[in-house]
Design a protein around this motif. Structure first.
Motif, mmCIF file in Angstrom:
data_model
loop_
_atom_site.group_PDB
_atom_site.id
_atom_site.type_symbol
_atom_site.label_atom_id
_atom_site.label_comp_id
_atom_site.label_asym_id
_atom_site.label_seq_id
_atom_site.Cartn_x
_atom_site.Cartn_y
_atom_site.Cartn_z
ATOM 1 N N SER A 171 0.738 -1.252 0.200
ATOM 2 C CA SER A 171 -0.034 0.163 0.127
ATOM 3 C C SER A 171 0.760 1.286 -0.021
ATOM 4 N N ALA A 172 2.401 1.152 0.907
ATOM 5 C CA ALA A 172 3.043 2.313 0.633
ATOM 6 C C ALA A 172 3.142 2.614 -0.853
ATOM 7 N N PHE A 173 3.194 1.513 -1.819
ATOM 8 C CA PHE A 173 4.103 1.627 -2.929
ATOM 9 C C PHE A 173 2.913 2.945 -3.388
ATOM 10 N N VAL A 174 1.695 2.389 -3.396
ATOM 11 C CA VAL A 174 0.800 2.857 -4.195
ATOM 12 C C VAL A 174 0.638 4.309 -3.386
ATOM 13 N N VAL A 182 -2.513 13.857 -5.264
ATOM 14 C CA VAL A 182 -4.039 14.892 -4.800
ATOM 15 C C VAL A 182 -3.333 16.368 -4.643
ATOM 16 N N GLN A 183 -1.693 16.451 -4.617
ATOM 17 C CA GLN A 183 -0.805 17.120 -4.479
ATOM 18 C C GLN A 183 -1.346 18.536 -5.732
ATOM 19 N N ALA A 192 -5.688 9.771 -0.073
ATOM 20 C CA ALA A 192 -4.039 9.058 -0.127
ATOM 21 C C ALA A 192 -3.976 9.214 1.947
ATOM 22 N N LYS A 193 -5.183 9.680 1.798
ATOM 23 C CA LYS A 193 -4.899 9.484 3.826
ATOM 24 C C LYS A 193 -5.579 7.769 3.911
ATOM 25 N N LEU A 198 -3.408 2.153 5.575
ATOM 26 C CA LEU A 198 -4.401 0.756 4.392
ATOM 27 C C LEU A 198 -2.565 -0.411 4.665
ATOM 28 N N SER A 199 -1.678 1.044 4.359
ATOM 29 C CA SER A 199 -0.531 0.540 5.247
ATOM 30 C C SER A 199 -0.601 -0.183 6.231
#
Length: 225
Positions: A171-174, A182-183, A192-193, A198-199
């Motif tokens: 999940s961190a990679f996604v 988002v930015q 993004a949250k 989820l990670s």
């Protein structure tokens, strides 16, 4: 994550190449829609899976934009789809082991469909109807935090780095694929949250599963100088 135009019709018209999952189906998820609704009338004929509209290397967002398939939106959609597949596989293995959290993993997959719907609806070109249909609230984020806290209370304190075991994108990679969207104001910050949280959830859940199966965690040991 996104459905092709031939898969379903939206609002009486042929759907674009990328349409949100929650426009086609229904689920018990408190946030979004996932499973096919039994109340929806069956199509008169089986739809074609292929449309040939992407043969030149372009695909459509839910807002109707045609973008190259290498666009960061489709990169993020593909990464989210890959993550969902990995979670689905983990759910199958967990079910065979008799774990009680399998339903949570299925719910996460449903939420990832909603994540994909939001990603496929770039806010820069979305009308109010698009935004309303694919909005992503903070409620799923808070639910993940509740799950994390519940499992963490049952685990021994974390006193060393745990070495990862397995394969596939996490999940961190996604999350890193979605953060630029988002930015840039193209996706909801709650997406993004959710991926970030989820990670943490998957990490804690992996520890919990290992504990229940009596497996020893592989920890980092500093090599001798």
């Amino acid at each position: 994550i996104y459905r092709k135009a031939s898969v379903a019709r939206l609002s009486g018209a042929e759907a674009p190449a990328a349409i949100p999952a929650n426009s086609l189906s229904a689920s018990t998820s408190p946030h979004g829609l996932c499973l096919h609704s039994p109340e929806r009338a069956a199509p008169e004929r089986a739809p074609r899976i292929y449309t040939r509209t992407g043969d030149a290397g372009f695909s459509s967002t839910f807002t109707g934009e045609r973008r190259p398939k290498g666009d960061r939106i489709f990169e993020a959609l593909g990464a989210t789809d890959e993550l969902s597949s990995a979670i689905g596989l983990a759910g199958e293995f967990s079910s065979e082991k008799g774990h009680t959290f399998v339903d949570q993993l299925h719910k996460v997959q449903c939420m990832l469909q909603d994540v994909g719907s939001n990603i496929a609806t770039p806010l820069s070109s979305a009308r109010e109807a698009h935004r309303k249909r694919t909005s992503f609230s903070e409620k799923p984020v808070l639910e993940l935090e509740q799950w994390i806290d519940s499992y963490s209370e049952q685990l021994p304190p974390l006193r060393a780095f745990i070495l990862p075991v397995g394969e596939g994108r996490g999940s961190a990679f996604v999350h890193s694929d979605v953060v630029p969207l988002v930015q840039a104001g193209e996706a909801d910050p709650n997406v993004a949250k959710y991926l970030n949280r989820l990670s943490d959830y998957l990490f804690v859940l992996a520890r919990y599963a290992a504990m229940k199966e009596g497996k020893e965690e592989k920890i980092y040991i500093k090599p001798d100088p």
